[in-house]
Write a protein that holds these residues in place. Sequence first.
Motif, mmCIF file in Angstrom:
data_model
loop_
_atom_site.group_PDB
_atom_site.id
_atom_site.type_symbol
_atom_site.label_atom_id
_atom_site.label_comp_id
_atom_site.label_asym_id
_atom_site.label_seq_id
_atom_site.Cartn_x
_atom_site.Cartn_y
_atom_site.Cartn_z
ATOM 1 N N GLY A 36 58.489 38.564 51.650
ATOM 2 C CA GLY A 36 57.973 39.574 52.547
ATOM 3 C C GLY A 36 56.617 40.147 52.210
ATOM 4 N N TYR A 37 55.926 39.654 51.209
ATOM 5 C CA TYR A 37 54.622 40.196 50.838
ATOM 6 C C TYR A 37 53.560 39.492 51.655
ATOM 7 C CZ TYR A 37 51.137 42.441 47.887
ATOM 8 O OH TYR A 37 50.102 43.211 47.431
ATOM 9 N N SER A 38 53.080 40.167 52.683
ATOM 10 C CA SER A 38 52.148 39.554 53.621
ATOM 11 C C SER A 38 50.705 39.849 53.236
ATOM 12 C CB SER A 38 52.405 40.085 55.024
ATOM 13 O OG SER A 38 52.032 41.455 55.093
ATOM 14 N N LEU A 39 49.794 39.163 53.891
ATOM 15 C CA LEU A 39 48.374 39.399 53.674
ATOM 16 C C LEU A 39 48.002 40.824 54.074
ATOM 17 C CD1 LEU A 39 45.748 38.160 52.748
ATOM 18 C CD2 LEU A 39 45.405 37.274 55.041
ATOM 19 N N THR A 40 48.658 41.354 55.081
ATOM 20 C CA THR A 40 48.414 42.730 55.498
ATOM 21 C C THR A 40 48.822 43.708 54.404
ATOM 22 O OG1 THR A 40 48.805 42.105 57.792
ATOM 23 C CG2 THR A 40 48.919 44.456 57.282
ATOM 24 N N GLN A 41 49.969 43.451 53.764
ATOM 25 C CA GLN A 41 50.401 44.313 52.663
ATOM 26 C C GLN A 41 49.422 44.219 51.494
ATOM 27 O OE1 GLN A 41 54.319 42.546 52.546
ATOM 28 N NE2 GLN A 41 55.242 44.560 52.815
ATOM 29 N N PHE A 42 48.929 43.013 51.216
ATOM 30 C CA PHE A 42 47.943 42.853 50.149
ATOM 31 C C PHE A 42 46.696 43.670 50.466
ATOM 32 C CE2 PHE A 42 44.142 40.733 48.550
ATOM 33 C CZ PHE A 42 44.389 40.791 47.189
ATOM 34 N N ALA A 43 46.222 43.604 51.711
ATOM 35 C CA ALA A 43 45.032 44.351 52.114
ATOM 36 C C ALA A 43 45.270 45.856 51.963
ATOM 37 C CB ALA A 43 44.657 44.009 53.548
ATOM 38 N N ASP A 44 46.451 46.318 52.339
ATOM 39 C CA ASP A 44 46.785 47.730 52.179
ATOM 40 C C ASP A 44 46.788 48.132 50.708
ATOM 41 O OD1 ASP A 44 47.026 47.986 54.922
ATOM 42 O OD2 ASP A 44 49.226 47.869 54.910
ATOM 43 N N ASP A 45 47.386 47.301 49.859
ATOM 44 C CA ASP A 45 47.408 47.582 48.425
ATOM 45 C C ASP A 45 45.998 47.586 47.846
ATOM 46 O OD1 ASP A 45 50.148 47.762 48.499
ATOM 47 O OD2 ASP A 45 50.496 45.767 47.658
ATOM 48 N N ALA A 46 45.181 46.616 48.241
ATOM 49 C CA ALA A 46 43.813 46.520 47.729
ATOM 50 C C ALA A 46 42.987 47.718 48.172
ATOM 51 C CB ALA A 46 43.169 45.222 48.198
ATOM 52 N N ALA A 47 43.244 48.235 49.372
ATOM 53 C CA ALA A 47 42.503 49.392 49.882
ATOM 54 C C ALA A 47 42.765 50.636 49.039
ATOM 55 C CB ALA A 47 42.867 49.653 51.337
ATOM 56 N N GLU A 48 43.912 50.691 48.386
ATOM 57 C CA GLU A 48 44.255 51.848 47.551
ATOM 58 C C GLU A 48 43.586 51.792 46.177
ATOM 59 O OE1 GLU A 48 48.482 52.279 47.354
ATOM 60 O OE2 GLU A 48 48.694 52.242 49.532
ATOM 61 N N LEU A 49 43.052 50.634 45.801
ATOM 62 C CA LEU A 49 42.410 50.492 44.501
ATOM 63 C C LEU A 49 41.017 51.095 44.524
ATOM 64 C CD1 LEU A 49 43.348 46.793 43.708
ATOM 65 C CD2 LEU A 49 44.450 48.856 42.833
ATOM 66 N N ASP A 50 40.606 51.662 43.408
ATOM 67 C CA ASP A 50 39.254 52.202 43.293
ATOM 68 C C ASP A 50 38.355 51.088 42.780
ATOM 69 O OD1 ASP A 50 36.937 53.650 42.984
ATOM 70 O OD2 ASP A 50 37.637 54.735 41.211
ATOM 71 N N LEU A 51 37.696 50.408 43.696
ATOM 72 C CA LEU A 51 36.857 49.286 43.317
ATOM 73 C C LEU A 51 35.401 49.697 43.149
ATOM 74 C CD1 LEU A 51 38.411 46.603 45.678
ATOM 75 C CD2 LEU A 51 38.961 47.074 43.292
ATOM 76 N N GLU A 52 35.125 50.978 43.265
ATOM 77 C CA GLU A 52 33.766 51.496 43.137
ATOM 78 C C GLU A 52 33.534 51.973 41.701
ATOM 79 O OE1 GLU A 52 31.415 51.769 45.622
ATOM 80 O OE2 GLU A 52 32.731 50.755 47.045
ATOM 81 N N PHE A 53 33.371 51.050 40.789
ATOM 82 C CA PHE A 53 33.078 51.420 39.416
ATOM 83 C C PHE A 53 32.153 50.373 38.828
ATOM 84 C CE2 PHE A 53 36.687 48.621 39.057
ATOM 85 C CZ PHE A 53 36.400 47.863 37.949
ATOM 86 N N SER A 54 31.473 50.737 37.780
ATOM 87 C CA SER A 54 30.566 49.802 37.129
ATOM 88 C C SER A 54 31.160 49.367 35.796
ATOM 89 C CB SER A 54 29.208 50.457 36.891
ATOM 90 O OG SER A 54 29.321 51.459 35.897
#
Length: 72
Positions: A36-54
């Motif tokens: 049941g882990y869909s691409l949409t769920q992956f996108a939702d999970d990835a959106a919650e990550l703080d990817l704005e760091f150096s």
Amino acid sequence: MGTKHLRVDEDLHAYIKSERRDGETLNETLKRLLDGYSLTQFADDAAELDLEFSVEEATDGAVDATPPGTES
């Protein structure tokens, strides 16, 4: 139902085996891990990550790197 053979690298195989529960086949483990882990769920999970760091922030400034495209 028929079966198919699948080649995976040793690291992935070791990971799948490490996730096996007692009495569970590798097939059952894969189904459980992927169920049941869909691409949409992956996108939702990835959106919650703080990817704005150096790299400097992630390493408390221990890495002195020049950002790409800013070389003199």
